[in-house]
Design a protein around this motif. Structure first.
Motif, short mmCIF file in Angstrom:
data_model
loop_
_atom_site.label_atom_id
_atom_site.label_comp_id
_atom_site.label_asym_id
_atom_site.label_seq_id
_atom_site.Cartn_x
_atom_site.Cartn_y
_atom_site.Cartn_z
N ASN A 23 0.81 -1.21 0.00
CA ASN A 23 0.00 0.00 0.00
C ASN A 23 0.85 1.27 0.00
O ASN A 23 0.40 2.30 -0.50
CB ASN A 23 -0.97 0.00 1.19
N ARG A 94 -8.34 -0.52 -7.24
CA ARG A 94 -8.84 0.77 -6.80
C ARG A 94 -7.73 1.81 -6.59
O ARG A 94 -7.92 2.99 -6.83
CB ARG A 94 -9.63 0.57 -5.50
N ARG A 123 -17.03 1.67 -1.61
CA ARG A 123 -15.79 2.43 -1.76
C ARG A 123 -15.89 3.58 -2.77
O ARG A 123 -15.23 3.59 -3.80
CB ARG A 123 -14.63 1.49 -2.13
N PRO A 124 -16.70 4.58 -2.46
CA PRO A 124 -16.81 5.73 -3.36
C PRO A 124 -15.56 6.62 -3.31
O PRO A 124 -14.61 6.32 -2.59
CB PRO A 124 -18.02 6.48 -2.81
N MET A 125 -15.61 7.73 -4.07
CA MET A 125 -14.44 8.63 -4.11
C MET A 125 -14.81 10.05 -3.67
O MET A 125 -14.08 10.99 -3.96
CB MET A 125 -13.84 8.66 -5.51
N ASP A 126 -15.96 10.18 -3.00
CA ASP A 126 -16.43 11.52 -2.65
C ASP A 126 -15.42 12.30 -1.79
O ASP A 126 -15.28 13.52 -1.95
CB ASP A 126 -17.79 11.44 -1.95
N LEU A 127 -14.72 11.63 -0.91
CA LEU A 127 -13.79 12.34 -0.02
C LEU A 127 -12.57 12.86 -0.80
O LEU A 127 -12.04 13.93 -0.49
CB LEU A 127 -13.34 11.42 1.12
N SER A 165 -10.00 9.03 5.40
CA SER A 165 -9.71 8.08 4.32
C SER A 165 -8.22 8.08 3.97
O SER A 165 -7.61 9.15 3.81
CB SER A 165 -10.53 8.46 3.08
N VAL A 166 -7.67 6.89 3.82
CA VAL A 166 -6.24 6.75 3.50
C VAL A 166 -5.97 7.31 2.10
O VAL A 166 -5.13 8.19 1.90
CB VAL A 166 -5.83 5.26 3.57
N GLY A 167 -6.73 6.81 1.11
CA GLY A 167 -6.47 7.21 -0.27
C GLY A 167 -6.73 8.70 -0.49
O GLY A 167 -5.97 9.37 -1.19
N ASP A 308 -7.33 -4.59 7.43
CA ASP A 308 -6.61 -5.53 6.56
C ASP A 308 -6.06 -6.74 7.32
O ASP A 308 -5.48 -7.64 6.70
CB ASP A 308 -5.47 -4.82 5.82
N ILE A 330 -14.74 -0.44 9.00
CA ILE A 330 -14.19 0.32 7.86
C ILE A 330 -14.91 -0.04 6.56
O ILE A 330 -15.29 0.84 5.80
CB ILE A 330 -12.67 0.05 7.70
C1 UD1 Z 1 -6.56 1.76 1.84
C2 UD1 Z 1 -5.77 0.48 1.64
C3 UD1 Z 1 -6.61 -0.72 2.00
C4 UD1 Z 1 -7.16 -0.57 3.43
C5 UD1 Z 1 -7.86 0.76 3.59
C6 UD1 Z 1 -8.30 1.02 5.03
C7 UD1 Z 1 -4.31 1.11 -0.19
C8 UD1 Z 1 -3.92 0.90 -1.59
N1 UD1 Z 1 -5.37 0.41 0.25
O1 UD1 Z 1 -7.66 1.72 0.95
O2 UD1 Z 1 -5.80 -1.88 1.92
O3 UD1 Z 1 -8.08 -1.62 3.69
O4 UD1 Z 1 -6.99 1.83 3.20
O5 UD1 Z 1 -7.23 0.94 5.89
O6 UD1 Z 1 -3.66 1.82 0.55
N2 UD1 Z 1 -14.55 6.08 1.59
C9 UD1 Z 1 -15.59 6.92 1.22
N3 UD1 Z 1 -15.34 7.91 0.31
C10 UD1 Z 1 -14.09 8.10 -0.23
C11 UD1 Z 1 -13.03 7.25 0.17
C12 UD1 Z 1 -13.29 6.25 1.08
O7 UD1 Z 1 -16.71 6.77 1.69
O8 UD1 Z 1 -13.92 9.04 -1.03
C13 UD1 Z 1 -14.82 5.00 2.56
C14 UD1 Z 1 -14.59 3.63 1.94
O9 UD1 Z 1 -15.74 3.19 1.26
C15 UD1 Z 1 -14.28 2.77 3.15
C16 UD1 Z 1 -13.56 3.75 4.08
O10 UD1 Z 1 -13.87 5.05 3.60
O11 UD1 Z 1 -15.47 2.34 3.75
C17 UD1 Z 1 -12.04 3.56 4.12
O12 UD1 Z 1 -11.52 3.78 2.85
P1 UD1 Z 1 -10.07 4.38 2.60
O13 UD1 Z 1 -9.43 4.73 3.90
O14 UD1 Z 1 -10.18 5.44 1.57
O15 UD1 Z 1 -9.35 3.13 1.98
P2 UD1 Z 1 -8.51 3.03 0.64
O16 UD1 Z 1 -7.59 4.20 0.54
O17 UD1 Z 1 -9.40 2.70 -0.49
#
Ligand code: UD1
Length: 422
Positions: A23, A94, A123-127, A165-167, A308, A330
Motif C-alpha cells: 500500500n 482501486r 468504496r466511493p471517491m467523494d472524499l 480516508s487513506v487514499g 486488513d 471500515i
Molecule cells: C486503503 C488500503 C486498504 C485498506 C484501507 C483502510 C491502499 C492501496 N489500500 O484503501 O488496503 O483496507 O486503506 O485501511 O492503501 N470512503 C468513502 N469515500 C471516499 C473514500 C473512502 O466513503 O472518497 C470509505 C470507503 O468506502 C471505506 C472507508 O472510507 O469504507 C475507508 O476507505 P479508505 O481509507 O479510503 O481506503 P482506501 O484508501 O481505499
C-alpha cells in the motif's frame, strides 16, 4: 487457475523476511507524476498490484523499469503523454485512483475512471473529490470518469475530511505539494504508509509537516525534484505472518518487523496469550502448547486495529478458547471469508458488521475459495492449523498482495504447495 494446497503440519519455526509495503508502494509510485526528474523506489514488493500500477503509469507516458528482480523501481515522468487513467486498468485495482491528485497538480487536468464496485464494499471517491475541490479543482463525473480541472492552478486551503480516508489523504497531500500557498488537511489519516509517502515527498523537495498526526500542513512549492526512497515494511504482511506461529504454535522471527507498525495488533495477540518480542532483526512471535484465548476486535483507522488484518485474526479466533466478537467498522462487506472458514469446521455467526466466533478444538481441511486479498490468506492460515488438506482456489487474489507466500511459509516448516491450474 492456480490453487494452493495446505496440509496442517504442526508448529512452525524459523524466520520469514517481510517485504516492502504494497500500500505504500502504490502511493509512492504515482508520486513520480509530480516531477520531471526520476524517482527510484527500493525495497519494492514483487506483486501483481505493483505490475498494474506500472502499466497505468506507462499508459500515461511514464517510464518505469523494474530492476534487481523487481525490488527496485526506476521511474521517470519527464515526458508524459496522457492524463487519462483508463477504466481497463482502474477496474483491476482501486489504488489506480491515486494518480488523480498528482496529474491534476502537475498538468491542471486529469481524467480518471471511477473504480466501480469492489467486493468488500462500495468504496466511493467523494472524499477525494471534496478535498481536491477545496484546493480549487473543478470536478465532474461524465461517462464513468472523473474529469478534474484546475485552470488557474491549485490553491492551498484549509480542509477537514468527514472521514480519515487513506487514499483521499494521499491524493490531497500529493496535490497540495504543488498548489500555491498553504494547505491544512484536518482529520487526515495517520497510517504509516502516509508517513512514508510524506518522507518521500520531502526528499523530492516538498514542504510538509504533521504526517502521522490528524493535521497535515503542506506548503506548496513550484516544482519537485528527483529522489530515491526505500519503501517502508509491509505491516499487513508482517501481521499476517505473525499469526502463523500464533495459530500453529512454534516460534517465528519476522525479519524487518517493527513494533510501532503493529502496536494495536500486538496488544490483541498478547491478550490472546501469544508472545511477541523485539529482536535485533525484527519481531519474534511464539506460542506454547494449548489454545489461545478469545479476544474481541474492532477495526478502526490507524493506530486502531487494521481492517486488513481482520480476516486473518478471525482465522486465529476460530481456534481460540471461548467466544470472540469481531466488529468491522471500515468496510461494510468484509466477512466473505466467514462462510469459507465455516466449511473448515469454524463456528461463526455474522450479523451486519459483527461476527461472533466461537473457537473450536480443531479445524478440518476443506476445499475453499478466496474471495479477496486478505480473505485468501486467512484461509491459508486456517489451513495451516487444520487437520488434513485445504485447497484454496482463486489465488490470483493472493498474488496481488503476498510475494512468495509458498516459499516464505515452507521456510518455517509449513506443508504448502502451489498447484498449477489447467
Ligand atoms: C486503503 C488500503 C486498504 C485498506 C484501507 C483502510 C491502499 C492501496 N489500500 O484503501 O488496503 O483496507 O486503506 O485501511 O492503501 N470512503 C468513502 N469515500 C471516499 C473514500 C473512502 O466513503 O472518497 C470509505 C470507503 O468506502 C471505506 C472507508 O472510507 O469504507 C475507508 O476507505 P479508505 O481509507 O479510503 O481506503 P482506501 O484508501 O481505499
Amino acid at each position: 487457475m492456480d490453487s494452493i494446497l495446505v496440509t496442517g503440519n504442526g508448529p512452525l519455526n524459523g524466520q520469514i523476511p517481510i517485504a516492502g509495503a504494497k500500500n505504500a508502494c502504490l502511493t509512492l509510485m504515482p508520486a513520480t507524476l509530480l516531477s520531471e526528474e526520476p524517482l527510484t523506489l527500493t525495497n519494492a514488493p514483487r506483486l501483481s498490484d505493483i505490475r498494474t500500477m506500472t502499466a497505468l503509469l506507462q499508459s500515461l507516458g511514464a517510464e518505469v523499469s523494474s530492476l534487481q528482480d523487481g525490488q527496485v523501481l526506476a521511474m521517470s515522468s519527464h515526458d508524459l503523454t496522457s492524463h487519462t487513467a483508463d477504466y481497463e486498468i482502474v477496474r483491476k485495482m482501486r489504488a489506480s485512483n491515486l494518480v488523480l491528485g498528482p496529474l491534476l497538480a502537475r498538468f491542471g487536468e486529469a481524467v480518471v475512471s471511477l473504480p466501480g464496485g469492489c467486493a468488500i464494499g462500495a468504496r466511493p471517491m467523494d472524499l477525494h473529490v471534496e478535498g481536491l475541490e477545496a484546493l480549487g479543482a473543478e470536478i465532474e463525473l461524465k461517462d464513468g470518469y472523473l474529469h478534474a480541472k484546475a485552470p488557474g492552478g491549485l490553491k492551498g486551503a484549509v480542509h477537514e475530511m468527514r472521514f480519515a480516508s487513506v487514499g483521499a489523504t494521499e491524493n490531497i497531500v500529493m496535490a497540495a505539494t504543488l498548489a500555491k500557498g498553504t494547505t491544512v488537511l484536518k482529520n487526515a489519516a495517520r497510517e504509516p504508509e502516509i508517513v512514508d509517502l510524506v518522507e518521500c515527498l520531502r526528499k523530492m523537495g516538498a514542504q510538509i509537516a504533521g504526517e502521522g498526526t490528524s493535521t497535515i500542513e503542506i506548503q506548496g512549492v513550484d516544482r519537485l525534484h528527483g529522489a530515491t526512497h526505500q519503501v517502508v515494511t509491509d505491516r499487513i504482511e508482517l501481521g499476517t505472518y505473525m499469526l502463523a506461529p500464533a495459530i500453529c504454535g512454534g516460534e517465528v522471527e519476522l525479519l524487518g518487523g517493527r513494533m510501532s507498525l503493529v502496536d494495536s495488533f500486538v496488544a490483541k495477540l498478547n491478550a490472546a496469550g501469544v508472545n511477541v518480542t523485539e529482536t535485533n532483526n525484527g519481531l519474534k512471535v511464539s506460542r506454547k502448547n494449548g489454545r489461545v484465548n478469545a479476544v474481541d476486535v474492532v477495526t478502526e483507522p490507524f493506530p486502531g486495529f487494521p481492517t486488513d488484518l481482520q480476516a486473518q485474526m478471525m482465522a486465529l479466533m476460530c481456534t481460540a478458547e471461548g467466544t470472540s466478537v469481531l466488529e468491522e467498522r471500515i468496510f461494510e462487506n468484509r466477512f466473505m471469508h466467514a462462510p469459507e472458514l465455516v466449511r473448515m469446521g469454524a463456528s461463526i455467526e455474522v450479523h451486519g458488521g459483527t461476527a461472533t466466533v466461537t473457537g473450536v478444538d480443531q479445524l478440518k481441511g476443506a476445499p475453499v475459495m478466496a474471495t479477496d486479498l486478505r480473505a485468501s490468506v486467512s484461509l491459508i492460515l486456517a489451513g495451516l492449523a487444520a487437520e488434513g488438506e485445504t485447497t484454496v482456489s482463486r489465488v490470483y487474489h493472493l498474488d496481488r498482495g503476498y510475494e512468495h507466500v509458498v516459499r516464505k511459509l515452507e521456510g518455517v516448516g509449513a506443508k504448502i504447495e502451489r498447484i498449477k491450474g489447467q
